[in-house]
Design a protein around this motif. Sequence first.
Motif, PDB file in Angstrom:
ATOM      1  N   SER A   1      35.736  44.169  33.473  1.00  0.00           N
ATOM      2  CA  SER A   1      36.768  43.678  34.396  1.00  0.00           C
ATOM      3  C   SER A   1      38.019  43.979  33.614  1.00  0.00           C
ATOM      4  O   SER A   1      38.032  43.870  32.683  1.00  0.00           O
TER       5      SER A   1
ATOM      6  N   THR B   1      42.921  39.309  37.956  1.00  0.00           N
ATOM      7  CA  THR B   1      41.600  38.753  38.477  1.00  0.00           C
ATOM      8  C   THR B   1      42.353  37.495  39.415  1.00  0.00           C
ATOM      9  O   THR B   1      41.478  36.905  39.900  1.00  0.00           O
TER      10      THR B   1
ATOM     11  N   SER C   1      37.890  41.395  30.646  1.00  0.00           N
ATOM     12  CA  SER C   1      39.075  40.501  31.440  1.00  0.00           C
ATOM     13  C   SER C   1      40.069  40.200  30.490  1.00  0.00           C
ATOM     14  O   SER C   1      41.467  39.972  30.718  1.00  0.00           O
TER      15      SER C   1
END
Length: 355
Positions: free
Chosen positions: A180, A184, A241
């Motif tokens: 990722s 987000t 992420s």
Amino acid sequence: MPAPVPVFDGHNDIVLKIAAAGKARDRLWLKGEGAGHLDLPRMLSSGFAGGFFAVYIPSPETGDVGAYHDLMDNPPYDVPLPDLIDHAAAQPVAVEMLGHLLWMERASEGRFRWCRSAAEIRASMAAGAVAGVLHFEGAEPIGPDLDALHLFHAMGLRSLGPVWSRPTIFGHGVPFRFPSTGDTGPGLTDLGRALVRECNALRIMIDLSHMTEAGFWDVAKLSDAPLVATHSNAHAVTPSSRNLSDRQLRAIGESGGMVGLNFATCFLREDGRESPDMTLDPVKRHIEHMLKLAGEDHVGIGSDYDGATTPKDIGGVEGLPVLIAAMGEMGLGEALIRKIAHGNWLRLLERTWGA
């Protein structure tokens, strides 16, 4: 044996370990039994000269911790964000953590010093003591009126992450997700923007490590201080992420800021696994990439000791000389290694706090 290169560390979670130890905190902190990544005897013998000691408010347990770690060792994964914690619930926990930090100083008999300025850090290091700086990993203990920010600053707070990996009234954290980007969710709230302005006024360093990309850029537009991610790695090497894009790394360098290398295996390994069974080659790739993008004056160490699984060859604080040797194998040279180990952090704090 030559003396270890002094290391100033951007992030650790030993205070949480101390709090959980109860009556055994003396043994954990003072006896060097190796129950965690850090204790005072191993810090002193391994070159751990100081760092940011995090106050973190744990989320209520929502399931089996072992299952959580199993998930993170088998990518892809997407761990749901925990719920927001209200400041009325968080403040007593933060005060308890501060009590433990003060006890750590008292119990050390001068070998650990709680520092509130760059000059105090340098003096502590010169005296051979460990320099501790109070950091909040998540701003949950601060209410919407920001009065508690001033209270905690008076108590020694010098570094603050507006979020951990969950929402606060100030902004949104990134979930633990692989693969990722950090894009987000939303960035700062209106209260978050007020928090950034107040931190700038008090010269409290703002830590961007757990923020969404939107939050990172919100802070970059608003803050007049250098941009800092105390414990984050390079997304180009490990697409987690929690890691920073090339654009973010460049912005950190251009602002005169800092990024601290995180030892967490899931942010180091190219496959995103949490397993400690890895060589130090990915560590070297992260260092190389961050030096290239942020610059030699803007990279340091942000271990995440006592808050993460680390590579087997590093382990706990006793592995710092292994990391220093690995940087030598990269051909970085003694002057640059010392900058990464502590010099860059100290100069960043002087830019942020004043000398």
